[in-house]
Design a protein around this motif. Sequence first.
Motif, PDB file in Angstrom:
ATOM      1  N   ARG A 210       0.867  -1.177   0.000  1.00 16.26           N
ATOM      2  CA  ARG A 210       0.000   0.000   0.000  1.00 16.26           C
ATOM      3  C   ARG A 210       0.907   1.231   0.000  1.00 16.26           C
ATOM      4  O   ARG A 210       1.310   1.735   1.039  1.00 16.26           O
ATOM      5  CB  ARG A 210      -0.927  -0.014   1.215  1.00 16.26           C
ATOM      6  CG  ARG A 210      -2.114  -0.955   1.078  1.00 16.26           C
ATOM      7  CD  ARG A 210      -3.083  -0.524  -0.035  1.00 16.26           C
ATOM      8  NE  ARG A 210      -3.661   0.785   0.188  1.00 16.26           N
ATOM      9  CZ  ARG A 210      -4.832   0.994   0.778  1.00 16.26           C
ATOM     10  NH1 ARG A 210      -5.554  -0.032   1.204  1.00 16.26           N
ATOM     11  NH2 ARG A 210      -5.294   2.222   0.931  1.00 16.26           N
ATOM     12  N   ASP A 212       0.249   4.143  -0.466  1.00 17.70           N
ATOM     13  CA  ASP A 212      -0.349   5.311   0.172  1.00 17.70           C
ATOM     14  C   ASP A 212      -0.297   5.247   1.691  1.00 17.70           C
ATOM     15  O   ASP A 212      -0.716   6.194   2.364  1.00 17.70           O
ATOM     16  CB  ASP A 212      -1.794   5.483  -0.292  1.00 17.70           C
ATOM     17  CG  ASP A 212      -2.646   4.243  -0.021  1.00 17.70           C
ATOM     18  OD1 ASP A 212      -2.123   3.113  -0.167  1.00 17.70           O
ATOM     19  OD2 ASP A 212      -3.833   4.390   0.326  1.00 17.70           O
ATOM     20  N   ASP A 213       0.217   4.157   2.247  1.00 20.72           N
ATOM     21  CA  ASP A 213       0.319   4.041   3.699  1.00 20.72           C
ATOM     22  C   ASP A 213       1.246   5.134   4.245  1.00 20.72           C
ATOM     23  O   ASP A 213       2.327   5.380   3.685  1.00 20.72           O
ATOM     24  CB  ASP A 213       0.881   2.661   4.056  1.00 20.72           C
ATOM     25  CG  ASP A 213       0.997   2.459   5.554  1.00 20.72           C
ATOM     26  OD1 ASP A 213      -0.003   2.073   6.176  1.00 20.72           O
ATOM     27  OD2 ASP A 213       2.103   2.710   6.096  1.00 20.72           O
ATOM     28  N   GLN A 217       5.090   6.244   2.962  1.00 26.02           N
ATOM     29  CA  GLN A 217       5.414   7.570   2.449  1.00 26.02           C
ATOM     30  C   GLN A 217       6.539   8.224   3.251  1.00 26.02           C
ATOM     31  O   GLN A 217       7.421   8.883   2.687  1.00 26.02           O
ATOM     32  CB  GLN A 217       4.167   8.448   2.465  1.00 26.02           C
ATOM     33  CG  GLN A 217       3.121   8.054   1.435  1.00 26.02           C
ATOM     34  CD  GLN A 217       3.623   8.236   0.018  1.00 26.02           C
ATOM     35  OE1 GLN A 217       4.087   9.307  -0.359  1.00 26.02           O
ATOM     36  NE2 GLN A 217       3.545   7.174  -0.776  1.00 26.02           N
ATOM     37  N   TYR A 245       5.256   2.874 -10.327  1.00 25.55           N
ATOM     38  CA  TYR A 245       4.552   1.724  -9.774  1.00 25.55           C
ATOM     39  C   TYR A 245       5.018   0.418 -10.413  1.00 25.55           C
ATOM     40  O   TYR A 245       5.385   0.370 -11.587  1.00 25.55           O
ATOM     41  CB  TYR A 245       3.046   1.895 -10.017  1.00 25.55           C
ATOM     42  CG  TYR A 245       2.233   0.651  -9.727  1.00 25.55           C
ATOM     43  CD1 TYR A 245       1.980   0.257  -8.421  1.00 25.55           C
ATOM     44  CD2 TYR A 245       1.744  -0.140 -10.768  1.00 25.55           C
ATOM     45  CE1 TYR A 245       1.251  -0.894  -8.155  1.00 25.55           C
ATOM     46  CE2 TYR A 245       1.006  -1.286 -10.513  1.00 25.55           C
ATOM     47  CZ  TYR A 245       0.764  -1.663  -9.203  1.00 25.55           C
ATOM     48  OH  TYR A 245       0.054  -2.799  -8.941  1.00 25.55           O
ATOM     49  N   PHE A 261      -4.480  -0.141  -4.623  1.00 20.29           N
ATOM     50  CA  PHE A 261      -5.181   1.055  -4.165  1.00 20.29           C
ATOM     51  C   PHE A 261      -6.692   0.831  -4.132  1.00 20.29           C
ATOM     52  O   PHE A 261      -7.232   0.060  -4.934  1.00 20.29           O
ATOM     53  CB  PHE A 261      -4.858   2.233  -5.084  1.00 20.29           C
ATOM     54  CG  PHE A 261      -3.399   2.590  -5.113  1.00 20.29           C
ATOM     55  CD1 PHE A 261      -2.843   3.373  -4.116  1.00 20.29           C
ATOM     56  CD2 PHE A 261      -2.576   2.127  -6.130  1.00 20.29           C
ATOM     57  CE1 PHE A 261      -1.493   3.705  -4.139  1.00 20.29           C
ATOM     58  CE2 PHE A 261      -1.227   2.450  -6.165  1.00 20.29           C
ATOM     59  CZ  PHE A 261      -0.685   3.238  -5.162  1.00 20.29           C
ATOM     60  N   THR A 266      -7.022   7.646  -5.468  1.00 13.73           N
ATOM     61  CA  THR A 266      -5.980   7.434  -4.460  1.00 13.73           C
ATOM     62  C   THR A 266      -4.659   7.064  -5.122  1.00 13.73           C
ATOM     63  O   THR A 266      -3.589   7.549  -4.728  1.00 13.73           O
ATOM     64  CB  THR A 266      -6.405   6.334  -3.476  1.00 13.73           C
ATOM     65  OG1 THR A 266      -7.647   6.701  -2.863  1.00 13.73           O
ATOM     66  CG2 THR A 266      -5.350   6.121  -2.403  1.00 13.73           C
ATOM     67  N   ARG A 269      -3.202  10.234  -6.942  1.00 16.42           N
ATOM     68  CA  ARG A 269      -2.741  11.226  -5.969  1.00 16.42           C
ATOM     69  C   ARG A 269      -1.455  10.759  -5.294  1.00 16.42           C
ATOM     70  O   ARG A 269      -0.515  11.536  -5.092  1.00 16.42           O
ATOM     71  CB  ARG A 269      -3.834  11.480  -4.932  1.00 16.42           C
ATOM     72  CG  ARG A 269      -3.463  12.548  -3.898  1.00 16.42           C
ATOM     73  CD  ARG A 269      -4.651  12.893  -3.015  1.00 16.42           C
ATOM     74  NE  ARG A 269      -5.135  11.746  -2.273  1.00 16.42           N
ATOM     75  CZ  ARG A 269      -6.300  11.141  -2.496  1.00 16.42           C
ATOM     76  NH1 ARG A 269      -7.094  11.580  -3.462  1.00 16.42           N
ATOM     77  NH2 ARG A 269      -6.679  10.112  -1.762  1.00 16.42           N
ATOM     78  N   THR A 270      -1.393   9.466  -4.964  1.00 19.25           N
ATOM     79  CA  THR A 270      -0.209   8.924  -4.299  1.00 19.25           C
ATOM     80  C   THR A 270       1.019   9.038  -5.187  1.00 19.25           C
ATOM     81  O   THR A 270       2.086   9.511  -4.753  1.00 19.25           O
ATOM     82  CB  THR A 270      -0.439   7.453  -3.920  1.00 19.25           C
ATOM     83  OG1 THR A 270      -1.545   7.374  -3.006  1.00 19.25           O
ATOM     84  CG2 THR A 270       0.798   6.852  -3.277  1.00 19.25           C
ATOM     85  N   TRP A 271       0.889   8.629  -6.444  1.00 16.36           N
ATOM     86  CA  TRP A 271       2.058   8.639  -7.322  1.00 16.36           C
ATOM     87  C   TRP A 271       2.457  10.043  -7.737  1.00 16.36           C
ATOM     88  O   TRP A 271       3.653  10.333  -7.911  1.00 16.36           O
ATOM     89  CB  TRP A 271       1.824   7.734  -8.536  1.00 16.36           C
ATOM     90  CG  TRP A 271       2.040   6.315  -8.138  1.00 16.36           C
ATOM     91  CD1 TRP A 271       1.096   5.363  -7.893  1.00 16.36           C
ATOM     92  CD2 TRP A 271       3.304   5.717  -7.836  1.00 16.36           C
ATOM     93  NE1 TRP A 271       1.690   4.197  -7.474  1.00 16.36           N
ATOM     94  CE2 TRP A 271       3.042   4.385  -7.431  1.00 16.36           C
ATOM     95  CE3 TRP A 271       4.613   6.155  -7.869  1.00 16.36           C
ATOM     96  CZ2 TRP A 271       4.057   3.500  -7.066  1.00 16.36           C
ATOM     97  CZ3 TRP A 271       5.631   5.286  -7.511  1.00 16.36           C
ATOM     98  CH2 TRP A 271       5.348   3.973  -7.115  1.00 16.36           C
ATOM     99  N   ASP A 273       2.122  12.629  -5.757  1.00 14.18           N
ATOM    100  CA  ASP A 273       2.823  13.125  -4.572  1.00 14.18           C
ATOM    101  C   ASP A 273       4.250  12.576  -4.524  1.00 14.18           C
ATOM    102  O   ASP A 273       5.200  13.296  -4.181  1.00 14.18           O
ATOM    103  CB  ASP A 273       2.069  12.728  -3.301  1.00 14.18           C
ATOM    104  CG  ASP A 273       0.788  13.533  -3.099  1.00 14.18           C
ATOM    105  OD1 ASP A 273       0.634  14.578  -3.766  1.00 14.18           O
ATOM    106  OD2 ASP A 273      -0.057  13.115  -2.283  1.00 14.18           O
ATOM    107  N   MET A 274       4.406  11.299  -4.898  1.00 15.35           N
ATOM    108  CA  MET A 274       5.741  10.697  -4.892  1.00 15.35           C
ATOM    109  C   MET A 274       6.627  11.298  -5.981  1.00 15.35           C
ATOM    110  O   MET A 274       7.838  11.461  -5.792  1.00 15.35           O
ATOM    111  CB  MET A 274       5.622   9.179  -5.048  1.00 15.35           C
ATOM    112  CG  MET A 274       4.995   8.510  -3.821  1.00 15.35           C
ATOM    113  SD  MET A 274       4.544   6.773  -4.057  1.00 15.35           S
ATOM    114  CE  MET A 274       6.162   6.005  -4.108  1.00 15.35           C
TER     115      MET A 274
END
Length: 525
Positions: A210, A212-213, A217, A245, A261, A266, A269-271, A273-274
């Motif tokens: 995960r 997004d955990d 992060q 990913y 995800f 989600t 947004r997660t990737w 942000d990364m």
Amino acid sequence: MQRRDFLKGGAAAAGVLGIGTGAAQGIVPAHNWSKYDFGSGPAVKDRLNQGPFPQYPPDAVIPSDEVVMTTTPSDEVVPNYGKGLVTYITADMGTEEIKSDNVSKGIEDLVNFPLGQKLYIRPTWREVQPRPGRLELPDYVKLVFDLAKKSGKQVGLRIQMSAPDYWHAPALPDFVLERVPKVDLVLNDPKDQAAGARFVKNPYSRYQPRFDDPFFQQCFRELVGQLAAEFDGNPSVEFIDTFMYGFWGEGHTWPFSNNPFPDYQTAERTWMDMLEVQLDNFKKTPLLTNTQPDFSRVGNSEMLDCTVRSNNWIRSDTIFIENEQIEALSNRPPWIGALLEQGLPGKPADPKASVEGISPAENMIAHVMDIGANYWSLWNFHQISAQNLAGYYQAYPAWFDRINRKIGYRVRPSFIWGYEADGYTGLIIGFANDGIAGVPGVLRVTVESEDGKPLRSGCLDPGYPLPGKIRQAQIVLPKGTKWQGLKLKAEIEVKEMRYPVRWACHQQLNEDGSLTLRANLRQEV
């Protein structure tokens, strides 16, 4: 970016706008790249006047001119930053892919393989940071950098977070795996059972974390910060692949039908942000984002778009699958560099494999050139050794030499006009590019005195000169200065860094790659 600002607003923004979360996506639809508005490219400092330069009234800019010097293309390999053949030291399988009884000697032979100007490694997160708090680079990575420095070659690298061809250990370190939830990958289509069998058999490729955990992060931000402290702006580093990913960090977990995800929003947004974490940390060294279409639905299109808009570079792990990638690679903005990873066969070259007189390796090289790459991988798929590379070169020397002499950009001052106006000497220089790609950044040109003192300096527009075209620029020398005997030097500006460029011309150059200006044109009618 406006899309990112919108996404960061999250559910609150969606509520204000009266839309459901399903609409709050930054997906960039497939589009033609040739006329797409990615912006004007990197900022140009000291932009030179690039014409036109009429000499007759009523539009006259200069009083008159004549060609005082010319150059012609070089037939030699001309190494420079932002281009070249890349010798793969490791790729999918770590050092197990190096086919040598002595891995250290095998690495040394690969570094010294004369055809490659750059080197490439792909370690896992576990290998470079087995414990939190600091990097602990494995011995083979240290050896590669040590040998690279001695040989004057630069290194590109990717850190894998999922390595399905590593059977001895997971790609993620234990301190991450022990605290981050994992989601099993699912094969829904019976037709994909055979394709997915190799991944199902490997216990370390049956799942994805995960991402997004919050703890993941936190660890990721620490890792990227440490990598940037070690490698950003490091003169031994050519580029860094963007974290993406899935399998090998390519941006997918094909052929599995799910991802870890809960929904697309989600994932994207997660990737994103990364990606922003990486962009914030790597201010000097280019990031290369894969052009992988978004099979796994995790936000690849938005990552790729943001990469290009931030003047970072792109890459592909294949050119014979997914034609969508060809559009992006071949029609990218000229200031964006592109690496093509297209592995040579792992088995020895087979003359019987030729079709109509063209072998698979020659066909591959021809299409890498068709796309206009800055870099191409020298890699025998899962059979890495200098001996295997040498075998293919010996079988097909003409095509390997051809791409080595054409890859990327090859710039030279083709025409040099001189003129006099009000006591000043002016030069109009027509820059040519005999390569297959634009300049992956901004070309800076400097006129120096014989003893190396800069007299005038300025830049062309991003990406120029284009392949097969002339870009003219004007340089006005200090009053009373004669042009004969001055030196013309080139550099490429990429992000916050500046690298020397050796002119790709037949005419004799100085040791530093600059050209001494002299009259060499004999016009005969």
